[in-house]
Scaffold this motif. Structure first.
Motif, mmCIF file in Angstrom:
data_model
loop_
_atom_site.group_PDB
_atom_site.id
_atom_site.type_symbol
_atom_site.label_atom_id
_atom_site.label_comp_id
_atom_site.label_asym_id
_atom_site.label_seq_id
_atom_site.Cartn_x
_atom_site.Cartn_y
_atom_site.Cartn_z
ATOM 1 N N SER A 36 -15.909 -6.514 -5.617
ATOM 2 C CA SER A 36 -15.675 -7.872 -5.116
ATOM 3 C C SER A 36 -14.599 -8.633 -5.873
ATOM 4 N N VAL A 37 -14.267 -8.207 -7.099
ATOM 5 C CA VAL A 37 -13.374 -9.006 -7.939
ATOM 6 C C VAL A 37 -11.984 -9.164 -7.338
ATOM 7 N N MET A 38 -11.619 -8.244 -6.420
ATOM 8 C CA MET A 38 -10.273 -8.258 -5.864
ATOM 9 C C MET A 38 -10.094 -9.291 -4.749
ATOM 10 N N ASN A 39 -11.199 -9.711 -4.112
ATOM 11 C CA ASN A 39 -11.077 -10.495 -2.877
ATOM 12 C C ASN A 39 -10.212 -11.742 -3.023
ATOM 13 N N VAL A 40 -10.454 -12.529 -4.081
ATOM 14 C CA VAL A 40 -9.719 -13.788 -4.215
ATOM 15 C C VAL A 40 -8.297 -13.572 -4.725
ATOM 16 N N ALA A 41 -8.000 -12.372 -5.242
ATOM 17 C CA ALA A 41 -6.676 -12.114 -5.808
ATOM 18 C C ALA A 41 -5.720 -11.452 -4.822
ATOM 19 N N LEU A 42 -6.223 -11.016 -3.672
ATOM 20 C CA LEU A 42 -5.387 -10.252 -2.741
ATOM 21 C C LEU A 42 -4.114 -10.978 -2.302
ATOM 22 N N PRO A 43 -4.160 -12.281 -2.002
ATOM 23 C CA PRO A 43 -2.904 -12.948 -1.609
ATOM 24 C C PRO A 43 -1.831 -12.892 -2.696
ATOM 25 N N ARG A 44 -2.223 -13.067 -3.962
ATOM 26 C CA ARG A 44 -1.251 -13.014 -5.064
ATOM 27 C C ARG A 44 -0.695 -11.595 -5.235
ATOM 28 N N ILE A 45 -1.552 -10.601 -5.128
ATOM 29 C CA ILE A 45 -1.111 -9.208 -5.262
ATOM 30 C C ILE A 45 -0.121 -8.860 -4.148
ATOM 31 N N LYS A 46 -0.423 -9.319 -2.943
ATOM 32 C CA LYS A 46 0.475 -9.065 -1.806
ATOM 33 C C LYS A 46 1.862 -9.636 -2.072
ATOM 34 N N ASP A 47 1.922 -10.853 -2.580
ATOM 35 C CA ASP A 47 3.213 -11.501 -2.831
ATOM 36 C C ASP A 47 3.977 -10.831 -3.969
ATOM 37 N N HIS A 48 3.298 -10.471 -5.033
ATOM 38 C CA HIS A 48 3.976 -9.943 -6.225
ATOM 39 C C HIS A 48 4.483 -8.513 -6.044
ATOM 40 N N LEU A 49 3.695 -7.671 -5.336
ATOM 41 C CA LEU A 49 4.082 -6.265 -5.209
ATOM 42 C C LEU A 49 4.661 -5.924 -3.844
ATOM 43 N N GLY A 50 4.651 -6.864 -2.914
ATOM 44 C CA GLY A 50 5.251 -6.614 -1.611
ATOM 45 C C GLY A 50 4.426 -5.729 -0.703
ATOM 46 N N PHE A 51 3.103 -5.885 -0.715
ATOM 47 C CA PHE A 51 2.239 -5.120 0.178
ATOM 48 C C PHE A 51 2.421 -5.562 1.620
ATOM 49 N N SER A 52 2.259 -4.619 2.553
ATOM 50 C CA SER A 52 2.131 -4.972 3.957
ATOM 51 C C SER A 52 0.687 -5.392 4.206
ATOM 52 N N GLU A 53 0.427 -5.979 5.378
ATOM 53 C CA GLU A 53 -0.938 -6.400 5.700
ATOM 54 C C GLU A 53 -1.883 -5.202 5.716
ATOM 55 N N ALA A 54 -1.439 -4.103 6.370
ATOM 56 C CA ALA A 54 -2.284 -2.913 6.445
ATOM 57 C C ALA A 54 -2.464 -2.269 5.071
ATOM 58 N N GLY A 55 -1.400 -2.227 4.293
ATOM 59 C CA GLY A 55 -1.474 -1.602 2.981
ATOM 60 C C GLY A 55 -2.337 -2.373 2.003
ATOM 61 N N LEU A 56 -2.376 -3.698 2.157
ATOM 62 C CA LEU A 56 -3.131 -4.526 1.216
ATOM 63 C C LEU A 56 -4.615 -4.194 1.239
ATOM 64 N N SER A 57 -5.147 -3.844 2.398
ATOM 65 C CA SER A 57 -6.578 -3.548 2.491
ATOM 66 C C SER A 57 -6.973 -2.366 1.617
ATOM 67 N N TRP A 58 -5.997 -1.471 1.316
ATOM 68 C CA TRP A 58 -6.324 -0.290 0.517
ATOM 69 C C TRP A 58 -6.470 -0.597 -0.964
ATOM 70 N N VAL A 59 -6.129 -1.819 -1.373
ATOM 71 C CA VAL A 59 -6.447 -2.216 -2.744
ATOM 72 C C VAL A 59 -7.966 -2.269 -2.913
ATOM 73 N N VAL A 60 -8.669 -2.635 -1.850
ATOM 74 C CA VAL A 60 -10.135 -2.608 -1.852
ATOM 75 C C VAL A 60 -10.655 -1.273 -1.344
ATOM 76 N N ASN A 61 -10.106 -0.807 -0.231
ATOM 77 C CA ASN A 61 -10.630 0.388 0.410
ATOM 78 C C ASN A 61 -10.412 1.661 -0.398
ATOM 79 N N GLY A 62 -9.296 1.741 -1.129
ATOM 80 C CA GLY A 62 -9.044 2.915 -1.956
ATOM 81 C C GLY A 62 -10.146 3.126 -2.974
#
Length: 481
Positions: A36-62
């Motif tokens: 659960s710790v990743m949920n609130v940080a996902l928007p910042r991670i997306k901006d900093h590393l350039g994730f796509s919308e689909a790719g961002l979900s794998w930060v949790v799903n992986g």
């Protein structure tokens, strides 16, 4: 320490036993909080590393795919090689993966390290419950597992709080980097306080290689299909193929374990224990409701109420405190009313809280729409942790405690992933439907979240029915816990 009855009768709880429980619970929190710790940080991670919308979900799903996929195998590895030894290996893997994830320069590295973290977590999680079962005899075991259940229950909400504080403080990378020093401290505690693994009888056990491959790949593919379904849709080949292959592998695994394997990865004698079967089915449904609640409530606060990461995380503090307070009283309730009634009551209370969340509106507020329902859900969740954990390991031989613990964690993680994916897909589908009818964006989002809360409440009510599989009264859960 031996397993003879005289030793159990003379058991005296000492300071060392308290430290053992603290160390084991700390190890458990390390891997469960990362769900659960990743949920609130996902928007910042997306901006900093350039994730796509689909790719961002794998930060949790992986993390969920490898965690769920390797749990049974890792549980069996611990039974054969030693629970303490495998716990240490898992902590090392988790720490190294966390360090690299915290320094990740690109999306691919971060997702790969999240998968590696999942493997480490799969090595850690089954060992924690198995070590408690090995260390404590039936009576004092309830007290130890009560603490374990509190730690497991607090991890979800506590992860959101920690994630919010770190994201707006030193930065999202510290969500991973902080795991390194904590892992080192836990490793030192394991080396200092936990007994070395016993060797007796271990040489006669063998790895079920075919069963291990079939179960690990089967669960992993099912998890991939489940977590991707909310984005791709169930009519997509990217979902259908892994889902069908995963089901086929699981079906073969069942056939192999029952008729072929000489030393099965999952002994069917374990599933035939009524409390073990009932605990796993119920845990899957309870986990699905809890995962869905944390995910949807977090999105509701950020996307509808426009709260920031810190506000969202801190909003879970009351629920965390309620879980802690209620879980401390749960052993007495289990002793007085039995596991069945305690779990049924907890599931119904949590379902009521989830239904109250469904009343949230697009112009809602934390005090009116979030605080009360989250507290009610916290009470319900806390009432399920201890009895389900006790049921999953009670009556299980020592040389099968690892796989029994792995099984209950498979139920929790895979059930949670399935519930989250189903609820998220239904919520997103209803939001899209509302948008097509001309509903304003915020209102459409809110409508989708409301529908998701209703579905999650239904899953929790269903868990109240499956809890009827639990025995009325379970030995080994005295009020002394």
């Amino acid at each position: 320490m031996t397993d003879s009855q005289p030793v159990e009768a003379e058991f005296v709880w000492t300071r060392r036993h308290t430290l053992i429980v603290v160390v084991i619970c700390a190890a458990l929190v390390l891997d469960t909080i990362d769900i659960s710790v990743m949920n609130v940080a996902l928007p910042r991670i997306k901006d900093h590393l350039g994730f796509s919308e689909a790719g961002l979900s794998w930060v949790v799903n992986g993390y969920l795919v490898t965690f769920g996929g390797f749990l049974l195998l890792c549980g069996r590895v611990g039974d054969i090689l030693g629970h303490r030894r495998v716990l240490l290996a898992g902590l090392v893997v988790f720490a190294v993966a966390s360090l690299v994830a915290g320094l990740a320069p690109d999306p691919a590295t971060l997702v790969a390290m999240r998968a590696a973290q999942g493997v480490g977590a799969a090595l850690i999680s089954p060992m924690t419950l198995a070590l408690l079962a090995r260390t404590f005899p039936e009576g004092p075991r309830a007290k130890a597992i009560a603490a374990w259940g509190i730690a497991a229950g607090l991890s979800g909400a506590f992860g959101l709080i920690v994630g919010g504080l770190l994201t707006v403080g030193p930065g999202w990378r510290w969500i991973f980097l902080i795991n390194v020093p904590v892992s080192v401290v836990v490793i030192l505690g394991v080396l200092r306080w936990l007994d070395r693994d016993r060797r007796a009888g271990r040489s006669t056990q063998r790895f079920d290689l075919v069963g291990s491959v079939a179960s690990t790949l089967g669960v992993a593919l099912l998890t991939v299909a489940i977590v991707q379904s909310s984005q791709e849709g169930w009519d997509s080949a990217q979902i259908i193929a892994p889902f069908i292959i995963g089901l086929a592998l699981i079906a073969y695994f069942v056939l192999h374990e029952g008729r072929v394997a000489k030393d099965p990865l999952l002994p069917f004698s374990l599933i035939r224990i009524p409390n073990v079967a009932g605990a796993n089915v119920t845990q899957a449904l309870v986990g699905s409701g809890m995962f869905a609640m944390l995910y949807i409530a977090t999105l509701y606060q950020q996307e509808v109420l426009h709260y920031g990461p810190l506000e969202t995380g801190l909003g879970y503090i009351p629920q965390t405190l309620v879980i802690l307070a209620t879980a401390q009283q749960t052993p007495k309730l289990v002793d007085a009313y039995g596991m069945r009634l305690t779990v049924i009551g907890g599931a119904i209370i949590a379902a009521i809280g989830m239904a109250l969340l469904a009343l949230s509106g697009p112009h809602g507020s934390y005090l009116v729409n979030i605080l009360g329902p989250s507290v009610v859900i916290g009470v319900g969740m806390a009432l399920t942790f201890l009895p389900l954990s006790l049921a999953a390991g009670t009556g299980v031989p020592d040389d099968q405690q690892g796989v029994a613990s792995g099984l209950i964690n498979v139920s929790r993680v895979t059930g949670g992933a399935l519930g989250l994916s189903v609820v998220a897909a239904l919520a997103a589908g209803y939001t899209n439907h509302q948008s097509k009818t001309g509903t304003a964006t915020v209102t459409a989002l809110n409508d989708g979240f409301q529908f998701g809360f209703i579905v999650a409440a239904g899953l929790l009510l269903l868990s109240a029915f499956t809890a009827l599989l639990l025995p009325r009264k379970q030995a080994g859960a005295p009020a002394a816990g």
